[in-house]
Design a protein around this motif. Structure first.
Motif, PDB file in Angstrom:
ATOM      1  N   LEU A 192       4.221  26.297   9.859  1.00  0.00           N
ATOM      2  CA  LEU A 192       3.199  26.070  10.555  1.00  0.00           C
ATOM      3  C   LEU A 192       3.372  25.432  11.476  1.00  0.00           C
ATOM      4  CD1 LEU A 192       0.229  26.337   7.429  1.00  0.00           C
ATOM      5  CD2 LEU A 192       0.850  28.319   9.597  1.00  0.00           C
ATOM      6  N   GLN A 193       4.287  24.557  11.155  1.00  0.00           N
ATOM      7  CA  GLN A 193       5.163  23.216  11.540  1.00  0.00           C
ATOM      8  C   GLN A 193       6.915  23.179  12.035  1.00  0.00           C
ATOM      9  OE1 GLN A 193       2.896  20.554  12.240  1.00  0.00           O
ATOM     10  NE2 GLN A 193       1.038  21.319  11.837  1.00  0.00           N
ATOM     11  N   PRO A 194       6.922  24.434  12.702  1.00  0.00           N
ATOM     12  CA  PRO A 194       8.543  24.465  12.974  1.00  0.00           C
ATOM     13  C   PRO A 194       9.109  23.564  13.585  1.00  0.00           C
ATOM     14  CG  PRO A 194       7.099  25.562  14.301  1.00  0.00           C
ATOM     15  CD  PRO A 194       5.730  25.001  13.465  1.00  0.00           C
ATOM     16  N   LEU A 195       8.415  22.533  14.981  1.00  0.00           N
ATOM     17  CA  LEU A 195       9.221  21.566  15.629  1.00  0.00           C
ATOM     18  C   LEU A 195       9.444  20.298  14.545  1.00  0.00           C
ATOM     19  CD1 LEU A 195       8.308  22.502  18.892  1.00  0.00           C
ATOM     20  CD2 LEU A 195      10.330  22.480  18.058  1.00  0.00           C
ATOM     21  N   ARG A 196       8.603  20.345  13.594  1.00  0.00           N
ATOM     22  CA  ARG A 196       8.613  18.929  12.888  1.00  0.00           C
ATOM     23  C   ARG A 196       9.890  18.859  12.315  1.00  0.00           C
ATOM     24  NH1 ARG A 196       4.426  15.810  11.015  1.00  0.00           N
ATOM     25  NH2 ARG A 196       5.002  14.487   8.541  1.00  0.00           N
ATOM     26  N   GLU A 197      10.800  18.247  12.440  1.00  0.00           N
ATOM     27  CA  GLU A 197      11.999  18.351  12.634  1.00  0.00           C
ATOM     28  C   GLU A 197      12.581  17.606  10.905  1.00  0.00           C
ATOM     29  OE1 GLU A 197      14.951  17.269  15.450  1.00  0.00           O
ATOM     30  OE2 GLU A 197      13.896  16.411  16.289  1.00  0.00           O
ATOM     31  N   SER A 198      11.454  16.365  10.307  1.00  0.00           N
ATOM     32  CA  SER A 198      11.422  15.213   8.668  1.00  0.00           C
ATOM     33  C   SER A 198      10.881  16.832   7.550  1.00  0.00           C
ATOM     34  CB  SER A 198      10.704  14.251   9.021  1.00  0.00           C
ATOM     35  OG  SER A 198       9.288  15.062   9.397  1.00  0.00           O
ATOM     36  N   LEU A 199      10.542  17.185   8.118  1.00  0.00           N
ATOM     37  CA  LEU A 199      10.159  19.170   6.873  1.00  0.00           C
ATOM     38  C   LEU A 199      10.991  19.856   7.110  1.00  0.00           C
ATOM     39  CD1 LEU A 199       7.569  19.930   5.858  1.00  0.00           C
ATOM     40  CD2 LEU A 199       6.670  21.133   7.589  1.00  0.00           C
ATOM     41  N   ALA A 200      11.788  19.969   8.034  1.00  0.00           N
ATOM     42  CA  ALA A 200      12.832  20.970   8.447  1.00  0.00           C
ATOM     43  C   ALA A 200      13.924  20.330   7.298  1.00  0.00           C
ATOM     44  CB  ALA A 200      12.945  21.248   9.606  1.00  0.00           C
ATOM     45  N   ALA A 201      14.530  18.970   7.970  1.00  0.00           N
ATOM     46  CA  ALA A 201      15.312  18.665   7.128  1.00  0.00           C
ATOM     47  C   ALA A 201      14.752  18.378   5.515  1.00  0.00           C
ATOM     48  CB  ALA A 201      15.525  16.536   7.081  1.00  0.00           C
ATOM     49  N   ARG A 202      13.533  18.472   4.652  1.00  0.00           N
ATOM     50  CA  ARG A 202      13.621  18.483   3.239  1.00  0.00           C
ATOM     51  C   ARG A 202      13.447  20.111   2.610  1.00  0.00           C
ATOM     52  NH1 ARG A 202      11.206  13.944   5.601  1.00  0.00           N
ATOM     53  NH2 ARG A 202      11.004  12.027   4.154  1.00  0.00           N
ATOM     54  N   ALA A 203      13.099  20.764   3.788  1.00  0.00           N
ATOM     55  CA  ALA A 203      13.056  21.897   3.666  1.00  0.00           C
ATOM     56  C   ALA A 203      14.727  22.476   3.612  1.00  0.00           C
ATOM     57  CB  ALA A 203      13.098  23.407   4.580  1.00  0.00           C
ATOM     58  N   ILE A 204      15.824  22.250   3.999  1.00  0.00           N
ATOM     59  CA  ILE A 204      17.070  22.021   4.218  1.00  0.00           C
ATOM     60  C   ILE A 204      17.693  22.096   2.519  1.00  0.00           C
ATOM     61  CG2 ILE A 204      19.727  21.723   5.224  1.00  0.00           C
ATOM     62  CD1 ILE A 204      17.901  22.037   7.636  1.00  0.00           C
ATOM     63  N   ARG A 205      16.878  20.083   2.291  1.00  0.00           N
ATOM     64  CA  ARG A 205      17.675  19.225   0.918  1.00  0.00           C
ATOM     65  C   ARG A 205      17.173  20.251  -0.069  1.00  0.00           C
ATOM     66  NH1 ARG A 205      16.639  14.924   4.164  1.00  0.00           N
ATOM     67  NH2 ARG A 205      19.006  14.163   4.956  1.00  0.00           N
ATOM     68  N   VAL A 206      15.859  20.749  -0.318  1.00  0.00           N
ATOM     69  CA  VAL A 206      15.739  21.369  -1.235  1.00  0.00           C
ATOM     70  C   VAL A 206      15.845  22.910  -1.744  1.00  0.00           C
ATOM     71  CG1 VAL A 206      13.535  20.135  -1.441  1.00  0.00           C
ATOM     72  CG2 VAL A 206      13.542  22.537  -0.398  1.00  0.00           C
ATOM     73  N   LEU A 207      16.048  23.546  -0.932  1.00  0.00           N
ATOM     74  CA  LEU A 207      17.128  25.293  -0.882  1.00  0.00           C
ATOM     75  C   LEU A 207      18.642  24.829  -1.294  1.00  0.00           C
ATOM     76  CD1 LEU A 207      15.799  26.246   2.703  1.00  0.00           C
ATOM     77  CD2 LEU A 207      15.411  27.416   0.185  1.00  0.00           C
ATOM     78  N   ALA A 208      18.776  23.860  -0.946  1.00  0.00           N
ATOM     79  CA  ALA A 208      19.851  23.261  -1.037  1.00  0.00           C
ATOM     80  C   ALA A 208      20.483  22.811  -2.492  1.00  0.00           C
ATOM     81  CB  ALA A 208      20.893  22.350   0.070  1.00  0.00           C
TER      82      ALA A 208
END
Length: 304
Positions: A192-208
């Motif tokens: 829903l917020q594909p350009l929100r980099e801070s959100l993408a960074a959290r998604a990357i960390r929880v996936l890892a």
């Protein structure tokens, strides 16, 4: 533990009021909902009649605006929960209610407390508090009042605060070793917020943290390509760091690594691929500890 008070007025989603028995009741009539929202934004404080009339009717006021506003107030009083009143004060109306009985204000309080708790190193109570804050949401803020320009700014503000709380909760969960629990919800928010980099960074960390490094790299690359295509920019330092952290983890045959919470201190440097790394390249939880990492344990993820 003290009993949590029931929210009397809810605006994080469609406008609702609590009732003595049964489920919450939706407030009918767009102008009644508008009046409720305008008064609920300023609980306990007078809102001038002139301001209410201007916001509710805009450039097309009724022939007798004062009488029309009185009629709306009567309709609102008829649906309010017991103990909540709309009071007339000089040339204004006031909603007599405690701010914490309105979800928009309770959310702001809880979200602020969650941020402060995490900053103080109290990750567990921070996670609980932020869970409670985010649990108040049933949809977008002021969801059935999106056609009111004066409320759009408030809706944008609360929706932004919600995203901030989502990110802070992710940080709290990660520090507790519970990051993988949020993987699905963070990816859903990122769509829903594909350009929100801070959100993408959290998604990357929880996936890892759940051993899904391959998926984490896909999220990074998708975000990087979108940033370039839509904005013509490169990833921010925050997003780039999240991507770099993937390279700190040892590569196993299935390219996945599970991270779980433990009650003991683990020798991270005893793991394959970690021994040669400088201390600064270790996950933040392990830096300055001589390779010992409290609360986290790194193990190869079992094949599904």
């Amino acid at each position: 533990m003290s009993e949590v008070r029931v929210v009397q007025i809810a605006l994080l989603g469609e406008a609702q009021v609590s009732v003595t028995e049964g489920p919450a009741r939706r407030v009918g009539g767009p102008r009644v909902r508008m009046l409720l929202a305008l008064l609920a934004l300023e609980p306990g404080r007078p809102v001038r009649c002139e301001s209410l009339i201007d916001t509710i009717w805009g450039d097309d006021p009724p022939a007798d605006p004062a009488n029309a506003l009185q009629t709306l107030v009567k309709r609102l009083r008829a649906v309010l929960p017991h103990g909540v009143a709309v009071e007339f004060v000089a040339v204004a109306y006031r909603l007599a209610i405690d701010a914490d009985d309105i979800d928009i204000h309770r959310f702001v309080r809880l979200a602020g407390e969650g941020h402060e708790l995490l900053a103080a190193g109290a990750a567990s109570p921070a996670a609980r508090t932020l869970d409670a804050a985010l649990g108040l949401w049933r949809g977008a803020a002021f969801a059935d009042l999106t056609d009111v320009p004066e409320l759009c700014w408030h809706a944008d503000r609360w929706n932004e605060l919600r995203l901030d709380a989502i990110e802070t909760r992710a940080d709290a969960y990660l520090s507790l070793g519970r990051g993988p629990e949020l993987a699905a919800s963070l990816e859903r928010e990122l769509r829903l917020q594909p350009l929100r980099e801070s959100l993408a960074a959290r998604a990357i960390r929880v996936l890892a943290a759940g051993g899904r490094q391959g998926r984490a790299r896909v999220v990074f690359e998708s975000t990087r390509h979108l940033l370039r295509a839509e904005l013509g920019v490169s990833p921010s330092p925050e997003l780039a760091r999240a991507r770099d952290e993937l390279d700190w983890l040892p590569e196993y045959s299935d390219s996945r690594l599970a991270v779980r919470r433990t009650g003991s201190i683990e020798r991270v440097r005893d793991l394959p691929g970690i021994a040669a790394l400088p201390d600064s390249a270790l996950p933040a939880q392990c830096q300055g500890l001589g390779g010992q990492c409290p609360r986290w344990s790194f193990r190869p993820f079992e094949s599904e």
